[in-house]
Scaffold this motif. Structure first.
Motif, PDB file in Angstrom:
ATOM      1  N   ARG A 100      -6.525   6.040   0.044  1.00  0.00           N
ATOM      2  CA  ARG A 100      -5.470   6.036   0.732  1.00  0.00           C
ATOM      3  C   ARG A 100      -5.371   6.853   1.818  1.00  0.00           C
ATOM      4  O   ARG A 100      -6.132   8.015   1.880  1.00  0.00           O
ATOM      5  CB  ARG A 100      -4.193   6.386  -0.231  1.00  0.00           C
ATOM      6  CG  ARG A 100      -4.159   7.841  -0.644  1.00  0.00           C
ATOM      7  CD  ARG A 100      -3.009   7.922  -1.778  1.00  0.00           C
ATOM      8  NE  ARG A 100      -2.891   9.454  -1.879  1.00  0.00           N
ATOM      9  CZ  ARG A 100      -2.391  10.234  -2.985  1.00  0.00           C
ATOM     10  NH1 ARG A 100      -2.060   9.162  -4.062  1.00  0.00           N
ATOM     11  NH2 ARG A 100      -2.254  11.320  -3.119  1.00  0.00           N
TER      12      ARG A 100
ATOM     13  N   GLY B 245       0.784  -1.275  -0.232  1.00  0.00           N
ATOM     14  CA  GLY B 245       0.138  -0.017   0.316  1.00  0.00           C
ATOM     15  C   GLY B 245       0.799   1.105   0.118  1.00  0.00           C
ATOM     16  O   GLY B 245       0.488   2.446  -0.459  1.00  0.00           O
TER      17      GLY B 245
ATOM     18  N   ASN C  21       2.075   7.553   1.501  1.00  0.00           N
ATOM     19  CA  ASN C  21       0.796   7.076   1.436  1.00  0.00           C
ATOM     20  C   ASN C  21       0.542   5.425   1.946  1.00  0.00           C
ATOM     21  O   ASN C  21       1.586   4.576   1.796  1.00  0.00           O
ATOM     22  CB  ASN C  21       0.476   6.686  -0.311  1.00  0.00           C
ATOM     23  CG  ASN C  21       0.445   8.247  -0.922  1.00  0.00           C
ATOM     24  OD1 ASN C  21      -0.061   9.253  -0.113  1.00  0.00           O
ATOM     25  ND2 ASN C  21       1.000   8.488  -2.048  1.00  0.00           N
ATOM     26  N   SER C  22      -0.692   5.185   2.164  1.00  0.00           N
ATOM     27  CA  SER C  22      -1.185   3.801   2.525  1.00  0.00           C
ATOM     28  C   SER C  22      -2.344   3.469   1.697  1.00  0.00           C
ATOM     29  O   SER C  22      -3.418   3.592   2.287  1.00  0.00           O
ATOM     30  CB  SER C  22      -1.108   3.393   3.935  1.00  0.00           C
ATOM     31  OG  SER C  22      -1.327   2.248   4.422  1.00  0.00           O
ATOM     32  N   TYR C  23      -2.302   2.657   0.621  1.00  0.00           N
ATOM     33  CA  TYR C  23      -3.417   2.521  -0.176  1.00  0.00           C
ATOM     34  C   TYR C  23      -4.009   1.333   0.498  1.00  0.00           C
ATOM     35  O   TYR C  23      -3.551   0.359   1.011  1.00  0.00           O
ATOM     36  CB  TYR C  23      -2.871   2.195  -1.636  1.00  0.00           C
ATOM     37  CG  TYR C  23      -2.852   3.285  -2.648  1.00  0.00           C
ATOM     38  CD1 TYR C  23      -3.911   3.941  -3.311  1.00  0.00           C
ATOM     39  CD2 TYR C  23      -1.444   4.018  -2.541  1.00  0.00           C
ATOM     40  CE1 TYR C  23      -3.679   5.111  -4.006  1.00  0.00           C
ATOM     41  CE2 TYR C  23      -1.270   5.164  -3.359  1.00  0.00           C
ATOM     42  CZ  TYR C  23      -2.430   5.737  -4.196  1.00  0.00           C
ATOM     43  OH  TYR C  23      -2.009   6.750  -4.970  1.00  0.00           O
TER      44      TYR C  23
END
Length: 325
Positions: free
Chosen positions: A252, A168, A284-286
């Motif tokens: 995200r 992610g 970012n952390s999708y």
């Protein structure tokens, strides 16, 4: 590349980029209109310590949920992956999760991969002592830049274990490229066991990245201290603050470090101007739907296999096989 024989069944290969590459990437990121730093730079010794603390926070459901899935389904995962092959773990950290699989899988070779050299070396030594039957070939490298394993057995089936929803952290196009590289690495007949975070209520996501104890804020701000140490910078940590929010249209979490005033910062001899409120985008952390991630994996050359989710639908551990087409 340097390869050391650490013990009778433990080898350590160091392919970590030199300090000049770190300085260059930091400076190039700060020159962008939206100042940006790679999340791979979080993991110095203090960053590793803080991240381990994050994983135990009550708001941060990801680690305990993935561990719960792996604990409950280790035997079933082992039946699908098979025993006696090569297991490669990307972003191995403290090896907490792979321990849930090693006894069930009994791989002939285990290759932990991480960018944090001392952390990787310490974890590998502990694993070598705890699993004396296991051949370990640890590799310190940046798999986001150059996906080349320093050692791969020729004949054994290869499976890559990629836990923690680290996929992610990549933009979708970059995630697809990384998955393509993984498919090339493990073919033929290889596979990928990957953990990814699922889309969910934004309030739960917000709490996970804005914990009440402020540990995630410390983790984010520690990136500036790391740059001060490694790139001759003079960031004043008390003049920036942590900001994390869910960007729903993009699917995200975004993490930023926001300047609390107009200021100038010197990094590697170059001066950077910050406006009051201007941010550095640090991560970012999708989050993915299961079918959404399957589509991404198919584009990279994988066929979906079995998946395991927690009963609350927070997180998914999914097996993919390299496509035979």
């Amino acid at each position: 590349m340097q390869t050391e024989l650490i013990g009778p069944r433990l080898r350590f290969s160091d392919l970590k980029p030199p300090p000049a590459d770190f300085r260059r990437e930091v400076v190039e990121g700060l020159r962008l209109p939206q100042k940006t730093l790679s999340p791979k730079f979080f993991y110095d010794a203090e960053g590793c310590r803080l991240f381990e603390a994050i994983c135990d926070l009550p708001e941060y459901y990801l680690t305990r949920t993935e561990i719960g899935i792996l604990t409950e389904h280790a035997e079933g995962i082992a039946r699908i992956l098979g025993q006696g092959g090569t297991l490669i773990e990307l972003g191995s950290g403290n090896s907490r999760k792979v321990r849930l699989l090693l006894e069930a899988l009994r791989p002939a070779v285990y290759i932990p991969v991480d960018i944090a050299r001392e952390h990787l070396l310490a974890a590998s030594r502990t694993l070598a002592a705890d699993y004396p039957w296991l051949d370990i070939h640890a590799a310190c490298l940046d798999y986001s830049e150059h996906f080349e394993m320093p050692f791969l057995p020729d004949v054994q089936r290869k499976v890559i274990f990629f836990p923690g929803s680290s996929i992610g952290n990549f933009e979708p196009a970059a995630a697809e490229n990384l998955l393509c590289s993984i498919a090339q690495c493990v073919q033929p007949e290889g596979g990928l066991l990957i953990g990814f975070d699922l889309k969910k209520d934004a309030r739960l996501l917000h709490a996970a990245y804005n914990d009440s104890a402020g540990v995630t804020a410390q983790f984010n701000l520690n990136l500036l201290r790391c740059i001060n140490d490694r790139a001759a910078a003079n960031f004043a940590l008390d003049r920036f603050h942590h900001d994390a929010f869910y960007n729903e249209p993009q699917g995200r979490i975004e993490m930023h470090l926001c300047s609390e005033s107009c200021q100038q910062v010197i990094v590697a001899g170059e001066t950077f101007d910050f406006l009051d409120g201007e941010s550095i985008h640090t991560e970012n952390s999708y989050k993915y739907g299961i079918e959404e991630f399957r589509s991404l994996a198919r584009n990279a050359g994988f066929e979906p296999g079995h998946c395991w989710c927690d009963r609350n639908g927070l997180f998914c551990v999914h097996y993919f096989a390299v496509s035979s087409d």
